[in-house]
Each structure stands twice: as structure tokens, then as C-alpha cells.
Design an enzyme around this catalytic site. Structure first.
Site, PDB file in Angstrom:
ATOM      1  N   TYR A 151     -26.591 -33.627  -6.622  1.00  0.00           N
ATOM      2  CA  TYR A 151     -25.307 -34.148  -5.759  1.00  0.00           C
ATOM      3  C   TYR A 151     -25.448 -35.738  -5.829  1.00  0.00           C
ATOM      4  CZ  TYR A 151     -25.683 -29.764  -2.938  1.00  0.00           C
ATOM      5  OH  TYR A 151     -25.330 -28.603  -2.697  1.00  0.00           O
TER       6      TYR A 151
ATOM      7  N   HIS B 242     -19.701 -32.914  -3.106  1.00  0.00           N
ATOM      8  CA  HIS B 242     -20.135 -31.739  -4.034  1.00  0.00           C
ATOM      9  C   HIS B 242     -21.166 -31.863  -4.974  1.00  0.00           C
ATOM     10  CE1 HIS B 242     -16.869 -28.897  -2.090  1.00  0.00           C
ATOM     11  NE2 HIS B 242     -16.112 -30.020  -2.553  1.00  0.00           N
TER      12      HIS B 242
ATOM     13  N   LYS C 151     -19.204 -27.193 -12.350  1.00  0.00           N
ATOM     14  CA  LYS C 151     -20.388 -28.175 -12.237  1.00  0.00           C
ATOM     15  C   LYS C 151     -20.902 -27.950 -13.587  1.00  0.00           C
ATOM     16  CE  LYS C 151     -21.846 -26.616  -7.835  1.00  0.00           C
ATOM     17  NZ  LYS C 151     -20.675 -27.169  -7.096  1.00  0.00           N
TER      18      LYS C 151
END
Lengths: 524, 365
Positions: free
Chosen positions: B283, B291, B322
Site C-alpha cells: 500500500y 488501496h 493491482k
């Protein structure tokens, strides 16, 4: 035990103890749970005041939530005591509402498993004592979660499921009903008997099943000994003219264990008494040790059907019976006469259906050549002759070469048979062959039976029924279970789906394997 | 100096202030795994204890912010003392709670006294206007309650409010366990309840001015989260393998730790990522407000990465938005990361591997 190389020197500070005014003030705490992150999250920290303020607010709420302590009225707490040597928690005052789904009774006392006690302690329903001192949650975690009782991961999954509302109990292997037993409605039968202690149940299902049970009880011979069937044969040959046919094992696979006397009950009037007697036996049997799985290929049963009546049954060997039960040989002829031999009256629709199906079936007995045979040997010779006749006109250009056709025309009677010849892959199920693996060395084990949350109102601890799923628990750093373990576990679980709960430092994810059959041609 | 107890390789933090200090000052989050006292039957927010990753615990010990200790077993020698002090503390708390409860009742009654008098006057006026109907009730009511002026129907509501407000005091303490008095005083606003309330809780100044003892069942108990008494524990050396710390020396742990440390020093916040098929979730700031941007996978320097693993990890990363980060330690001790990104367009899918300065050896398995 390793020697104390380093003395205990570090002082671990005590946790917070609330004063009386703080205790009273705790009653006015808000019960609402604040949102975790107020509003949508930001993408990147940009050092702005607004972001910092939102973060500060979220954090402050988090600290406030974590700093709250559990405050309860003494009157609403149930006192419980941890017994480490026995591995359970005993309740000192009557249980509350949680007793409906948790805990068990033994010797007149109410007890809880360690994981249940710990969960209830965290909920604030019980006060746990050890040597008269109440345990804090930290101490309870330390004392109750040991290698003997339950490990930390298992407790995490247990509490996770309980908080979601499921009813979670320890895995009981004896409660597993095999698909065959379920097909026979055996679980329903056992339940029916348990419900009606001594009373005669009017429901027809119980009646018919109990008749079946008696018939089979009468025919229960010494079990699973191949050596015993020759003696039985010898005895039977004295009484019946026809040679005993090799056992039709139709529906005789009830695993009642050695339920003792094969007393006949010729009088139907005594049925209710019998029902009551069997009651206790069944109940004791059903609640006892896990039922062994019988190998029905080795057990032979006498044929009591009308085609070759073999009704004289010898007494069972005394070493197979309980001590106070006497078995005796019996003639079940009179009972067999009571079987309903009337021709079944079918409705018009059933008759039409049967006729339709009958059209396509050939009755072997209708063949005059077969009727001409007077013994088995002659029939077999006839079959061989027919076989030779069929196989003679084989075109040599097809069959004489090194590469021959896959099928004979007479063998290919349906597309399904053809497909079977051609298929490379065979359908297999995960539980196949699991029986042989039960004795293998243990690795992963099934931990919990999970029942659905909406069944809480009707949940009965003595008769929980079929679980919704069964749980196996493991950590992420352990290897994936190999096929051997998977088969063993799936077989152990019976027809209840199995779920693997993997715990990764507090994060739980659930995985399961699904049996999947490829579609195939149905015309068979 | 913060102390963290370790048992069987698991580090748990039981104090809320410690959790706060770790997160705010040091950027180490951990994960809460216990039930939350405010809502113990829900899963969205959990409470203490805080579970630390082994890498987190080791990092904190290395930088000297925290002392790791082996979880101490309860000492039988101290048991007698502990029991005696517990009983003393319980009695003391009981006395204090009784006193406080009585004081609270008294203050509340004083506050509402004027209102009671007002209401009574108004009611009398009203009664003089219409007669007869509530005479009987009034008479019986006034007979039933002695000393307390709240005898009329009109004041039943006020009394109800009084009872309800101090209901947490009186309703619980006075009626004690549910079995004793069938009706909660707040439900029944009639004369009978008032009488019971008057008898058992004695708000009147006249007959009783002392402390009415609190029923035992109304005593408030704290179910302590952390151990309520201090104890001595043995320090744990994370360099040495022991029963409580089996990670020392294990190559997997060392690998993960070097990556963790490197990323932490760059200012990222890290947490466990088993669900995402990786080792850590990275993070840019506190997970409460940001997020995760990366899923970090740790690979040893010489390990070949199977192409299928690479592709599946990349696709997973794409579906959860991600970037996959492949990390491995370099011989000089620092860690090197490479990002693998797969771009997804609506009509076509194509995979693009970021250009690497170092060659990564890919071998199809």
C-alpha cells in the site's frame, strides 16, 4: 524441558483494569459500528490536510473501538471452569441461550469444548475460571489453544463461521452415513425409532421399514466369513431340494452390527413390542462407535425369495452375540407366508408403460430352444453354439489382418457401448477407492461439521442431521493436499461436500473440489 | 518500550495503545483477529489481539522498537497472591459501584423533583375540573406509594421516565435477575410497579437516606482482554531457532524478510496477500484510506520462474487491479523489484512485460 538459560527479566505490563466509574460509564457506550474508511479511498497520498484529517478520523475510531473493554452484569454471565487435564470446560451455573447449539451433556453436567468456551468468552456470555481465578482473553487463548485441544488456525476458522451465524460442531465420523445407507433410508429409520421410544409409530414408512428390518434380522448369519458359508450350505442342502443359489444380496446391506437375537416375530400383534425392543438396540448401536464399513462382496446371505426358498436358518455363532442374548435357529417359513404375494394391480397408465417397455425386451424364456434345455449345462452349450455360429461368417479381409475392426456387429447394440470402447478417459469420482485409504497415515483431517444458519431454530444437538459442509483447515504455507489425502478425506466425508479453509495470517479463504462428470450418450 | 509475546511462531499484541503506536509511528499494521467487544457477532470489524507477520515482528525487534518475549506460563507460586488480590479488588469494586449507583439515583431524583411537583400541581387542577372518574385511582395510588409524590396517573409517565432513565441503574439492579420480578419497572407504569419501585429502590428522601446495597447480580464485571496483572517473561532471540520462534534460519523466511524490510524502508505499508496469490500487498499509505497498488511475490535469486505462474499471477493482478511485483534479493543484500503489468483493453487482450534492465530467466515448466 530446556534449562532456563535466560531468566525471566522482561516485565510485561498489565492490561487495562477499569475502575467502578468506568464500568458504569461503559453502559452508555454507543453500539453502532462506524464505517471502516469514511468514503471512497484515495489513490495516492498527496500530503494534503484533507487526506490527513480523514486518516486521523479513521484511525481515531479504530483506536476507540480497540480500546473498549467488555463489561457485563454478573447476573447475565454463566460461570464456567476450565479443566486442562480432561480438555473441556464445565459449566457451573445453568447455560443460557447458547445451549441450543453448543455444548454437550455428560454425567449430568453441562460441558463445552474449548473452542466454544473461548468463543463465548469473547462474546461476553460466560466467565471462564481456572483455579478460581477468572481468565482474561489473553490467558484463555494461551491455555485453551494447545496442541492437544485445538490449534490457533482451527479456532480462527471456528470463530469466523460462528460469527457469520453457522452452527459449527466437531467432526463426528460416526455420523457419516454412506450413500448406500442413505439410499436405503437408513438414516430416516434410525431417527424414526429414536423418536418413538416404545410407542408404535403409525406412519407407514416406519411400519414397512420395520418389517424389512425384521426380515433381515432373521436372516442375519455369521458375518463376513467365507468359511462359514459352506457349513451353512451343508445344513441347507438337507432341507431344500434345489441347490442354494449364490447369494442375491438384494438390499441386505444393513449395518446393524451384531444386534443379537434373531428372534422371529410371527405374530404381527407383537410388532409394537418388537419395535420398542429394537429401539434400544438401534439407538445404542447408532450412537456407539463408528460403524465399520462392511465389504459386501464377501458376505453371503441366504436367498429367501420364492424361487428357491431357504427358510431354515441356523443359530448364529454365540461368540458373535452379546453376553445376555441367546440366539436360536429358526424357520422363517411361516413368516414368509405372510408376505404379500398377491399380484400387483397396476393402474391403466402403469400397465401401458410396462407394455411399452416390454415390447423392446426379449424374454429369454420365450425362446423354444432355451425351453428345450433341461439343465444349465445344456443351456451353456446352446449359448456356445450360437456364439460360434455368429462368429463364423467373418470376412477375412477385415478380420484376418493385423488391424481388425473395433467392434463386432452383435456387440454394438447401443451408441453408449461403442463409446465405451472408444473412450480413453474413464470417469472417476474423488471418493473412489477411498475405502482402502482410510488406514493410511494421517495428515490433514476433517475438523468441523457446519450446519446452516437458518436451521438454528430447529437444530437439535442429539440429532443434528446432515451437515451443510465439512471443513478441513490448513495454513497457506503448508503444501497442497495430495490426491491420496483428497480421496481419503472425501471418502470420510461421505456425501457431504468438503471445504478447505486456508488461513493466511488472519485472512481466511475457502476452497473446494467439485466432482464433475463429462456428459455422455444417454441411449443405453 | 513495547513488549510483544510470541508463542509457537505467532506474535500477538494485546494492548490497544501498542497497536496504535505500531501503526502510527512505525507503519506496521498487522491484522486484528479477535472478536470486537462492541460487536462480537460480526466479521466486518475484528478486535484484539493483533496478529503480526513473522517478518513484522522481526523487523520491530531489529530496529529496537519492541522486545519479543516468549509467552509466559502462569506461575503457580503467584497464584495465591493473585487470587487474594482479585477478591479484594472485586469487593472494592462492588462497594464503589453501590455507592455510585446510590448517588446517581439521588441526583436523578433531585433533578426531577421540581418537575414532579409541577406535574402534581397541574394534575390536581385538572382533577378539580372533572371529578369522579379518577378519584378511585388517585386514592389507591396515593395510598400505595408512601413518601413519593408520584402517585397519580398523570405522573405515571414521569415516573416511567425516571425509572427508565435510571433503569439501567434501578431496573437492572433493583429487579436483579429476570426471575425475581416479572415486570420491568419501565413496562408497568401502574401503581403496583411504583410500589415495587418505591420499596426496592427507595428514592425517597424520608425513609432511607443510606446506601441500599446493590444486588450481587447487578455488579458490573470487566472481562479483561489482556492479562490484568504484570508478569515477568523471558526475552526471545529471533536469531535463534526455538519452539516459540521456528522461523530463524529458514530460507523462505529470510527471503520474505529481506523483501519486507526493503519495501518498508521505502515507506510502503505491507500486509499479507495469500488471497491474491502473492506474498505481500503493498500500500502507498495506511490501508484504512488507500488501496493496495502491488502484489509482491518473493523469488529467490536463482529460482527459475515458470511461465505459467507468471501468466496466471499477471492475470490475477489485472482482475483485481493491482500490479504484480516480482522481488528478489541481490547478492549485495538489497532487494530488486520488477513490475509485470498486463494491460487489458475492452476489445483485445494483450500482455506487455515491462522492459527489464536485468534479464530475468524464464523457463517454461
Amino acid at each position: 524441558m530446556e534449562p532456563d538459560s535466560e531468566p525471566a527479566t522482561v516485565e510485561v505490563p498489565a492490561g487495562r483494569v477499569l475502575s467502578a466509574s468506568e464500568l458504569r460509564a461503559a453502559r452508555w457506550r454507543s453500539q453502532k459500528l462506524p464505517q471502516r474508511s469514511h468514503g471512497p479511498k484515495d489513490f495516492l497520498p498527496d500530503g494534503s490536510e484533507a487526506q490527513a484529517e480523514r486518516l486521523r478520523l479513521c484511525r481515531q475510531e479504530l483506536w476507540q473501538l480497540l480500546a473498549e473493554e467488555r463489561v457485563e452484569r454478573l447476573g447475565s454471565l454463566v460461570a464456567a471452569e476450565w479443566r486442562p487435564e480432561e480438555g473441556f470446560v464445565e459449566l457451573k451455573s445453568p447455560a443460557g441461550k447458547f445451549w441450543q447449539t453448543m455444548g454437550y451433556s455428560e454425567q449430568g453436567r453441562q460441558r463445552l469444548h474449548p473452542e466454544e468456551a473461548l468463543y463465548l468468552l469473547e462474546c461476553g456470555s460466560i466467565q471462564l475460571f481456572y483455579q478460581d481465578l477468572p481468565l482474561s482473553i489473553q490467558e484463555a487463548y494461551q491455555l485453551l489453544l494447545t496442541e492437544d485441544t485445538l490449534n490457533f488456525l482451527q479456532y480462527q476458522v471456528f470463530s469466523h463461521l460462528k460469527r457469520l451465524g453457522y452452527v459449527v460442531r466437531r467432526f463426528q465420523p460416526s455420523s457419516v452415513v454412506s450413500p448406500y445407507e442413505r439410499q436405503l433410508n437408513l438414516d430416516g429409520y434410525a431417527q424414526c425409532l429414536e423418536d418413538g421410544t416404545g410407542k408404535r409409530k403409525r406412519s407407514s414408512s416406519c411400519r414397512s421399514v420395520s418389517k424389512k428390518a425384521k426380515a433381515l434380522q432373521n436372516s442375519l448369519p455369521p458375518m463376513s466369513e467365507a468359511a462359514s458359508s459352506p457349513p451353512a450350505c451343508d445344513q441347507s442342502s438337507q432341507y431344500s431340494e434345489k441347490p442354494q443359489e449364490s447369494s442375491p444380496r438384494k438390499g441386505s446391506g444393513l449395518s446393524f452390527q451384531a444386534l443379537g437375537s434373531s428372534e422371529p416375530c410371527p405374530a404381527l400383534a407383537r410388532e409394537d413390542v418388537e419395535c420398542g425392543q429394537e429401539n434400544e438396540k438401534i439407538k445404542n448401536g447408532a450412537k456407539g462407535a463408528p460403524k465399520p464399513r462392511w465389504n459386501f462382496e464377501q458376505i453371503s446371505f441366504p436367498n429367501m425369495a420364492s424361487d428357491s426358498r431357504h427358510t431354515l436358518l441356523p443359530a448364529p455363532a454365540p461368540e458373535l452375540l452379546p453376553a445376555n442374548v441367546i440366539g436360536r435357529g429358526t424357520d422363517a417359513e411361516s413368516w414368509c407366508q405372510k408376505l404379500n404375494q398377491r399380484k400387483e394391480k397396476l393402474s391403466r397408465r402403469d400397465r401401458d408403460q410396462q407394455a411399452e417397455v416390454q415390447q423392446f425386451r426379449e424374454d429369454v424364456n420365450a425362446d423354444p430352444e432355451v425351453q428345450g434345455c433341461s439343465s444349465w449345462r445344456e443351456y451353456k452349450e446352446l449359448l456356445q453354439r450360437r456364439q460360434l455360429q455368429k462368429s463364423q461368417p467373418r470376412p477375412p479381409h477385415l478380420w484376418g489382418q493385423s488391424v481388425t475392426p473395433l467392434l463386432n456387429p452383435d456387440k454394438a447394440d447401443s451408441p453408449a457401448a461403442v463409446l465405451e470402447h472408444v473412450s480413453v478417459l474413464q470417469t472417476t469420482h474423488l471418493a473412489d477407492g477411498g475405502y482402502r485409504l482410510l488406514e493410511k497415515s494421517r495428515g490433514l483431517e476433517i475438523s468441523f461439521d457446519v450446519y446452516q444458519a437458518d436451521a438454528v431454530a430447529t437444530f437439535r444437538k442429539n440429532n443434528p442431521g446432515k451437515p451443510y459442509v465439512r471443513m478441513c483447515i490448513s495454513g497457506f504455507d503448508e503444501p497442497v493436499p495430495d490426491l491420496c489425502s483428497l480421496k481419503r478425506l472425501t471418502y470420510q466425508s461421505g456425501d457431504v461436500p468438503l471445504i478447505f479453509a486456508l488461513v493466511d495470517h488472519g485472512d481466511i479463504s475457502f476452497y473446494s473440489f467439485r466432482d464433475f462428470t463429462l456428459p455422455r450418450d444417454l441411449e443405453h | 518500550m513495547l513488549v510483544v509475546e510470541v508463542a509457537n511462531g505467532r506474535s500477538l499484541v494485546w494492548g490497544a495503545e501498542a497497536v496504535q503506536a505500531l501503526r502510527e509511528r512505525l507503519g506496521v499494521g498487522g491484522r486484528t483477529v479477535g472478536a470486537l467487544p462492541r460487536g462480537p457477532r460480526q466479521n466486518s470489524r475484528l478486535g484484539l489481539p493483533l496478529l503480526l507477520l513473522p517478518e513484522e515482528a522481526r523487523l520491530l525487534a531489529e530496529i529496537g522498537a519492541v522486545t519479543l518475549v516468549s509467552a509466559p506460563r502462569p506461575d503457580p507460586r503467584n497464584h495465591g497472591l493473585a487470587l487474594a488480590s482479585f477478591k479484594r479488588q472485586q469487593e472494592q469494586s462492588f462497594q464503589e459501584q453501590s455507592t455510585l449507583a446510590a448517588e446517581a439515583r439521588e441526583t436523578r431524583r433531585q433533578e426531577l423533583l421540581e418537575k414532579i411537583v409541577e406535574g402534581q400541581a397541574a394534575k390536581k387542577q385538572k382533577l378539580e375540573q372533572d371529578s369522579g372518574a379518577d378519584e378511585g385511582q388517585e386514592a389507591s395510588g396515593s395510598e400505595a406509594t408512601q413518601g413519593s409524590e408520584t402517585s397519580d396517573d398523570g405522573q405515571a409517565a414521569k415516573k416511567q421516565k425516571l425509572e427508565q432513565d435510571s433503569g439501567a441503574d434501578e431496573g437492572q439492579e433493583a429487579s436483579g435477575s429476570k426471575a425475581t420480578q416479572g415486570s420491568e419497572t419501565s413496562d408497568d407504569g401502574q401503581a403496583s410497579a411504583e410500589q415495587e419501585g418505591a420499596d426496592s429502590s427507595s428514592p425517597q428522601p424520608g425513609p432511607s437516606n443510606g446506601v441500599t446495597p446493590l444486588p450481587r447480580s447487578a455488579l458490573l464485571i470487566q472481562l479483561a482482554t489482556a492479562r490484568p496483572r504484570p508478569v515477568k517473561a523471558k526475552p526471545l532471540d529471533w536469531r535463534v531457532q526455538s519452539k516459540d520462534w521456528p522461523h530463524a534460519g529458514r530460507p523462505a523466511h529470510e527471503l520474505r524478510y529481506s523483501i519486507y524490510r526493503d519495501l518498508w524502508e521505502r515507506g510502503f505499508f505491507l500486509s499479507a496477500a495469500g488471497k491474491f496469490g502473492g506474498d505481500f500487498l503493498v500500500y502507498p499509505g495506511d490501508p484504512l484510506r488507500f488501496h493496495a497498488h502491488y502484489i509482491a511475490q518473493c523469488w529467490a535469486a536463482e529460482d527459475p520462474i515458470p511461465l505459467q505462474d507468471l501468466v496466471s499471477a499477471g492475470r490475477l493482478g489485472t482482475s483485481v487491479r493491482k500490479t504484480l511485483l516480482l522481488c528478489s534479493p541481490q547478492p549485495d543484500g538489497k532487494a530488486k523489484q520488477r513490475a509485470v503489468r498486463s494491460d487489458v483493453t475492452t476489445r483485445r487482450r494483450y500482455y506487455k512485460t515491462a522492459v527489464l534492465r536485468q534479464r530475468v530467466s524464464l523457463s517454461p515448466s
